[in-house]
Design an enzyme around this catalytic site. Structure first.
Site, short mmCIF file in Angstrom:
data_model
loop_
_atom_site.label_atom_id
_atom_site.label_comp_id
_atom_site.label_asym_id
_atom_site.label_seq_id
_atom_site.Cartn_x
_atom_site.Cartn_y
_atom_site.Cartn_z
CE LYS A 48 -3.86 -2.40 2.51
NZ LYS A 48 -4.49 -2.58 3.60
CE1 TYR A 54 -9.17 -3.70 0.42
CE2 TYR A 54 -8.32 -1.64 -0.32
CZ TYR A 54 -8.06 -2.92 0.30
OH TYR A 54 -6.73 -3.29 0.91
NE ARG A 108 -6.02 -12.90 4.63
CZ ARG A 108 -6.76 -11.72 4.79
NH1 ARG A 108 -6.68 -10.65 3.98
NH2 ARG A 108 -7.51 -11.67 5.50
CB THR A 158 -7.02 -6.73 9.45
OG1 THR A 158 -7.70 -7.95 8.85
CG2 THR A 158 -7.47 -5.54 8.76
NE ARG A 167 -2.05 -5.93 7.00
CZ ARG A 167 -3.17 -6.67 6.54
NH1 ARG A 167 -3.72 -7.35 7.49
NH2 ARG A 167 -3.78 -6.25 5.50
CG ASN A 181 -3.61 -2.60 7.18
OD1 ASN A 181 -3.47 -2.31 6.00
ND2 ASN A 181 -4.48 -3.79 7.38
CG HIS A 220 -4.86 -6.25 -0.48
ND1 HIS A 220 -6.06 -6.54 0.14
CD2 HIS A 220 -4.63 -7.17 -1.73
CE1 HIS A 220 -6.55 -7.50 -0.92
NE2 HIS A 220 -5.82 -7.81 -1.89
CD GLU A 248 -8.14 -9.45 -4.30
OE1 GLU A 248 -7.05 -9.71 -3.67
OE2 GLU A 248 -9.06 -9.00 -3.12
P1 GTP Z 1 -6.48 -6.43 3.09
O1 GTP Z 1 -5.52 -7.49 2.90
O2 GTP Z 1 -6.21 -5.03 2.99
O3 GTP Z 1 -7.78 -6.51 2.37
O4 GTP Z 1 -6.96 -6.38 4.63
P2 GTP Z 1 -7.79 -7.59 5.35
O5 GTP Z 1 -8.28 -8.57 4.42
O6 GTP Z 1 -6.61 -8.07 6.67
O7 GTP Z 1 -9.06 -6.79 6.02
P3 GTP Z 1 -10.42 -6.39 5.21
O8 GTP Z 1 -10.47 -6.95 3.91
O9 GTP Z 1 -11.25 -6.76 6.29
O10 GTP Z 1 -9.95 -4.86 5.19
C1 GTP Z 1 -9.56 -4.04 3.99
C2 GTP Z 1 -8.54 -3.03 4.66
O11 GTP Z 1 -9.73 -2.16 5.19
C3 GTP Z 1 -7.66 -3.38 5.79
O12 GTP Z 1 -6.38 -3.86 5.60
C4 GTP Z 1 -7.41 -2.02 6.56
O13 GTP Z 1 -6.76 -1.28 5.87
C5 GTP Z 1 -8.92 -1.42 6.51
N1 GTP Z 1 -9.76 -1.76 7.34
C6 GTP Z 1 -10.56 -2.86 7.85
N2 GTP Z 1 -10.84 -2.57 9.03
C7 GTP Z 1 -11.01 -1.30 9.36
C8 GTP Z 1 -11.47 -0.22 10.62
O14 GTP Z 1 -11.94 -0.96 11.35
N3 GTP Z 1 -10.90 0.82 10.43
C9 GTP Z 1 -10.25 1.48 9.32
N4 GTP Z 1 -9.85 2.76 9.44
N5 GTP Z 1 -9.84 0.59 8.35
C10 GTP Z 1 -9.99 -0.62 8.37
MG MG Z 2 -9.27 -8.19 2.67
#
Ligand code: GTP
Ligand code: MG
Length: 148
Positions: A9, A49, A85, A91, A102, A112, A115, A126
């Site tokens: 990111k 997303y 992952r 996350t 992370r 974070n 992705h 994707e």
């Molecule tokens: P990705 O690999 O980025 O898809 O992350 P993930 O699969 O571990 O989590 P998810 O797909 O649920 O969320 C996508 C992204 O949204 C996360 O990586 C965070 O950057 C952001 N995100 C998720 N939950 C929150 C939250 O509660 N607050 C904020 N500010 N950002 C969030």
């Molecule tokens: Mg995700």
């Protein structure tokens, strides 16, 4: 073999973590099949997303992803989606174990660093979105030293 989509990111790029992150996937034994640096626009980030469009943090998430260049990658290997992952970590960096990307390099959930696709099906989707031109077709000569 299984493939996953990994994106460093904008914060990961700005903080100079590209080499470190690529090194972790390489050293694990996964094979790099696609790699590019690009800045995406709002419509593209919203598509990536789309599953999260109802979340309260969605607009902030899209702003974050379009705030600078990202490094888009395709990595290949046995169980690369799940293991990728694990390499990335939970996350929320407050809960990511030390030793994960992370856990080692991030503090806030909204910054974070990286992705990774969450399932084989979403990885296919994707990869199609980010690499419509396709990915490289090569196999590492290290294969017999990594797989039994
Ligand atoms: P990705 O690999 O980025 O898809 O992350 P993930 O699969 O571990 O989590 P998810 O797909 O649920 O969320 C996508 C992204 O949204 C996360 O990586 C965070 O950057 C952001 N995100 C998720 N939950 C929150 C939250 O509660 N607050 C904020 N500010 N950002 C969030
Ligand atoms: Mg995700």
């Amino acid at each position: 073999m299984e493939q996953t989509f990994i994106m460093i990111k904008p914060d990961g790029v700005q903080r100079g973590l590209v080499g470190e992150i690529i090194g972790r996937f390489e050293k694990k034994g996964f094979a790099l099949k696609g790699l590019k640096l690009l800045t995406v626009d709002q419509a593209f980030a919203e598509k990536h997303y789309a599953d999260l469009s109802a979340k309260p943090f969605f607009n902030g998430l899209v702003e974050y992803i379009i705030s600078g260049p990202v490094v888009a990658m395709v990595w290949e290997g046995k169980n690369v989606v799940t293991t990728g992952r694990k390499i990335i970590g939970a996350t929320n960096p407050a809960e990511s174990a030390p030793g994960t990307i992370r856990g080692d390099f991030a503090i806030d959930i909204g910054r974070n660093v990286i992705h990774g696709s969450d399932a084989v099906e979403s990885a296919k989707k994707e990869i199609g979105l980010w690499f419509p031109e396709g990915v490289a077709n090569w196999s590492s000569s290290l294969h017999p030293w990594i797989y039994e």
